[in-house]
Design a protein around this motif. Structure first.
Motif, PDB file in Angstrom:
ATOM      1  N   SER A   1       2.185   5.915   7.677  1.00  0.00           N
ATOM      2  CA  SER A   1       1.940   5.946   6.339  1.00  0.00           C
ATOM      3  C   SER A   1       1.325   4.821   5.535  1.00  0.00           C
ATOM      4  CB  SER A   1       3.251   6.643   5.819  1.00  0.00           C
ATOM      5  OG  SER A   1       4.063   5.751   5.767  1.00  0.00           O
TER       6      SER A   1
ATOM      7  N   ARG B   1       1.469   2.374   2.093  1.00  0.00           N
ATOM      8  CA  ARG B   1       2.677   1.605   1.304  1.00  0.00           C
ATOM      9  C   ARG B   1       2.617   1.824  -0.244  1.00  0.00           C
ATOM     10  NH1 ARG B   1       6.337  -1.970   3.154  1.00  0.00           N
ATOM     11  NH2 ARG B   1       7.679  -3.225   1.491  1.00  0.00           N
ATOM     12  N   LEU B   2       3.660   2.197  -0.903  1.00  0.00           N
ATOM     13  CA  LEU B   2       3.731   2.400  -2.204  1.00  0.00           C
ATOM     14  C   LEU B   2       4.214   1.065  -3.161  1.00  0.00           C
ATOM     15  CD1 LEU B   2       3.621   4.364  -5.058  1.00  0.00           C
ATOM     16  CD2 LEU B   2       5.930   4.876  -4.450  1.00  0.00           C
TER      17      LEU B   2
ATOM     18  N   ALA C   1       1.278  11.317  -2.500  1.00  0.00           N
ATOM     19  CA  ALA C   1       1.467  11.525  -1.165  1.00  0.00           C
ATOM     20  C   ALA C   1       0.374  11.707  -0.500  1.00  0.00           C
ATOM     21  CB  ALA C   1       2.925  12.408  -1.329  1.00  0.00           C
TER      22      ALA C   1
ATOM     23  N   LEU D   1      -1.076   8.199   0.628  1.00  0.00           N
ATOM     24  CA  LEU D   1       0.307   7.701   1.615  1.00  0.00           C
ATOM     25  C   LEU D   1       0.050   8.214   2.874  1.00  0.00           C
ATOM     26  CD1 LEU D   1       2.878   7.371  -1.181  1.00  0.00           C
ATOM     27  CD2 LEU D   1       1.489   5.415  -0.325  1.00  0.00           C
ATOM     28  N   ASP D   2       0.177   9.653   3.122  1.00  0.00           N
ATOM     29  CA  ASP D   2      -0.128  10.099   4.304  1.00  0.00           C
ATOM     30  C   ASP D   2      -1.281   9.663   5.069  1.00  0.00           C
ATOM     31  OD1 ASP D   2       2.436  11.388   3.718  1.00  0.00           O
ATOM     32  OD2 ASP D   2       1.464  13.332   2.910  1.00  0.00           O
TER      33      ASP D   2
ATOM     34  N   THR E   1      -3.046   2.404   0.855  1.00  0.00           N
ATOM     35  CA  THR E   1      -2.074   1.720   0.094  1.00  0.00           C
ATOM     36  C   THR E   1      -2.254   2.053  -1.437  1.00  0.00           C
ATOM     37  OG1 THR E   1      -2.112  -0.457   1.421  1.00  0.00           O
ATOM     38  CG2 THR E   1      -1.201  -0.664  -0.941  1.00  0.00           C
TER      39      THR E   1
ATOM     40  N   LEU F   1       9.106   9.508  -4.248  1.00  0.00           N
ATOM     41  CA  LEU F   1       8.400   9.213  -3.416  1.00  0.00           C
ATOM     42  C   LEU F   1       9.154   7.812  -2.623  1.00  0.00           C
ATOM     43  CD1 LEU F   1       4.737   8.990  -4.853  1.00  0.00           C
ATOM     44  CD2 LEU F   1       5.765  10.862  -3.290  1.00  0.00           C
TER      45      LEU F   1
ATOM     46  N   ARG G   1      10.636   8.195   0.764  1.00  0.00           N
ATOM     47  CA  ARG G   1       9.592   8.966   1.839  1.00  0.00           C
ATOM     48  C   ARG G   1       8.761   8.041   2.570  1.00  0.00           C
ATOM     49  NH1 ARG G   1       7.076  13.778  -1.659  1.00  0.00           N
ATOM     50  NH2 ARG G   1       6.103  13.893   0.495  1.00  0.00           N
ATOM     51  N   TYR G   2       8.410   6.873   1.720  1.00  0.00           N
ATOM     52  CA  TYR G   2       7.423   5.901   2.234  1.00  0.00           C
ATOM     53  C   TYR G   2       8.102   4.211   1.873  1.00  0.00           C
ATOM     54  CZ  TYR G   2       4.532  10.095   1.644  1.00  0.00           C
ATOM     55  OH  TYR G   2       4.033  11.449   1.725  1.00  0.00           O
ATOM     56  N   PRO G   3       7.497   3.610   2.619  1.00  0.00           N
ATOM     57  CA  PRO G   3       7.762   2.216   2.301  1.00  0.00           C
ATOM     58  C   PRO G   3       7.379   1.823   0.898  1.00  0.00           C
ATOM     59  CG  PRO G   3       6.383   2.322   4.323  1.00  0.00           C
ATOM     60  CD  PRO G   3       6.476   3.780   3.707  1.00  0.00           C
ATOM     61  N   THR G   4       8.164   1.069   0.147  1.00  0.00           N
ATOM     62  CA  THR G   4       7.962   1.050  -1.232  1.00  0.00           C
ATOM     63  C   THR G   4       8.459  -0.296  -1.853  1.00  0.00           C
ATOM     64  OG1 THR G   4       8.282   3.494  -1.695  1.00  0.00           O
ATOM     65  CG2 THR G   4       8.449   2.046  -3.467  1.00  0.00           C
TER      66      THR G   4
END
Length: 504
Positions: free
Chosen positions: A2, A4-5, A92, A95-96, A100, A122, A125-128
């Protein structure tokens, strides 16, 4: 894998207060997301723009409501919850796909920031990563030059939306305070400071570090027009304990030598757009903010927010040459002069007059800063009537004979050009529009669409769509701009006017 946020803080408004890390992440991002109210203008995007690059995907997260009511079944909060859920789903999806995503946030992302609503939905669910930014509280303290807290003092940050009694109670029990989110809460906040006995020590800061920055004692501020981006600051009691200045040593005797060079001045001819701050470009805002003197027709000068350090030179509408020379003379004395024009200064406005007069002032630099023209804005309000070849004509015969105006009208009509007509009428010019309509009817069908835009951008704005045959000159005044369509211009059933890009 995924994407990165990143939630990045942009600081209080000055793009130079964006951190190095935030600037780098903005430039590297695949997707840049930012919030905006229903008008679609994003302060966050304007701050980040110097660090963005071409080819990036932009996600405008536009609030469905701000302060108005809503018919959402869940009420105001329900509308916002659905909005945040929809925004999170849009991000999302990126990100999916491994992209970035950088979400812009004025100030600090987790300090009254819109980003936190994305973070809560979020980040698990995601690297942040959250990158902090300079808060508006820090910026206001810096702008005032007054400390927030010292040693064991307590700083309290309050939202202005609290009840007045709660605000007053908290203000009584703290050393220093910052009250955010003024806007419509301003009067209640000021009354709370007065009830707490702290009003005389409080300051008002509006748009700290931005082009329209304003600072004043809180008690002296008019509640009318106080924006959301402002705060009330009660600085540290220590700010009143200044260290005495040392006694200066006697100045040395002056040494004879050449006189210092005069300060370098300049003239910037600035387009204000058709009306109001939202129509002003960042370059124009900068030119106005850095000027020492404003020169222009009185009503146009009045559209620029007063600044006590600037001198304002208001003149009548028919003294363009004298106004231009005055501006150049001021610049010759080392002043930074902004000559203001409505719309674009190069379209029937002051740029030509200044450049013509500048021949007698070879050492004074002159810049022209463009603005939105009335033709562009009226066209946008109506749809896209300028979508194909068009021309711009002024009906005023003050600076050119009517015979020239008539010849050009006929030529444009024969060429089947869309016409944007400036200065169609005034109190002293009442017959020209009727004559122009008759000339155009010699070459155009009476059903040709005509757009009448009056005071576009102002509180009494109106846009009317009629036809050339039914055009009533009595309904047109100097505040109007007309757009006369070509043979291909169309009006949809919804009243939208457009000229197709393809010509038959």
């Amino acid at each position: 894998m995924s994407g990165r946020l990143y939630g990045v803080g942009l600081g209080p408004g000055d793009p130079e207060l964006v951190t190095v890390k935030t600037a780098r992440l903005i430039g590297e991002a695949d997707v840049v997301a930012y919030h905006a109210a229903r008008h679609g203008r994003s302060i966050a995007r304007s701050i980040a723009l110097p660090y963005m690059r071409e080819g990036q995907v932009e996600e405008l997260l536009q609030y469905p409501v701000t302060t108005e009511t809503t018919d959402h079944p869940g009420g105001y909060q329900g509308a916002l919850d659905d909005f945040y859920a929809g925004c999170a789903a849009r991000l999302a999806a990126h990100l999916d796909a491994g992209r970035t995503v950088v979400v812009l946030s004025e100030g600090d992302p987790l300090f009254y920031g819109s980003y936190m609503h994305m973070h809560k939905r979020l980040a698990h669910r995601y690297p942040t990563e959250v990158v902090p930014g300079v808060t508006s509280v820090s910026a206001a303290s810096a702008v005032l030059g007054r400390p927030l807290v010292e040693r064991d003092e307590v700083l309290t940050v309050l939202p202005g939306t609290l009840p007045g009694e709660a605000l007053a109670e908290r203000l009584r029990g703290t050393d220093s305070a910052a009250v955010m989110k003024l806007g419509r809460s301003f009067t209640k906040v000021r009354d709370a400071f007065a009830e707490a006995g702290r009003l005389d020590d409080a300051w008002y800061v509006e748009r700290a570090t931005m082009g329209g920055e304003r600072v004043a004692p809180l008690k002296d501020v008019d509640p009318e027009g106080v924006p959301y981006f402002s705060l009330a600051l009660l600085s540290s009691p220590a700010e009143r304990a200044f260290v005495p200045e040392p006694v200066p040593e006697p100045a040395p005797e002056p040494v004879p030598g050449p006189a210092p060079a005069a300060a370098a001045g300049e003239v910037v001819v600035v387009g204000l757009g058709p009306a109001g701050r939202p129509w002003l470009t960042p370059e124009a805002q900068d030119a106005l903010a850095t000027a020492t003197d404003l020169v222009g027709y009185g009503p146009y000068v009045d559209r620029v927010e007063p600044n006590p350090r600037q001198r304002r030179h208001r003149t009548d509408n028919r003294v363009e040459a004298e106004r231009a020379r005055h501006a150049l003379e001021l610049a010759g004395e080392g002043r930074r002069v902004a000559v203001v024009s409505s719309g674009d200064p190069g379209v029937f406005a002051m740029a030509s007059a200044v450049l013509e007069a500048a021949a007698d002032f070879p050492d004074v630099p002159v810049r022209v800063v463009p603005g939105l023209t009335a033709a562009q804005v009226v066209a946008a309000r109506a749809g896209a009537p300028l979508g194909h070849d068009h021309c711009v004509i002024s009906l005023s015969d003050i600076l050119k004979p009517w015979e020239v105006v008539a010849e050009r009208l006929s030529a444009a009509a024969r060429a089947d050009l869309v016409l944007a007509i400036y200065n169609p009428a005034s109190r002293s010019r009442t017959w020209q529009l009727s004559a122009a309509r008759d000339l155009l009817l010699e070459h155009r069908d009476p059903d040709t669409p005509v757009v009448i835009g009056r005071a576009v951008g102002g509180p009494d704005e109106s846009v009317t769509v009629t036809s050339l045959g039914e055009l009533d000159p009595a309904a047109v005044d100097m505040r109007c701009l007309l757009i006369v369509g070509s043979s291909t211009t169309r009006v949809t059933g919804a009243g939208v006017v457009y000229t197709p890009r393809r010509y038959p």
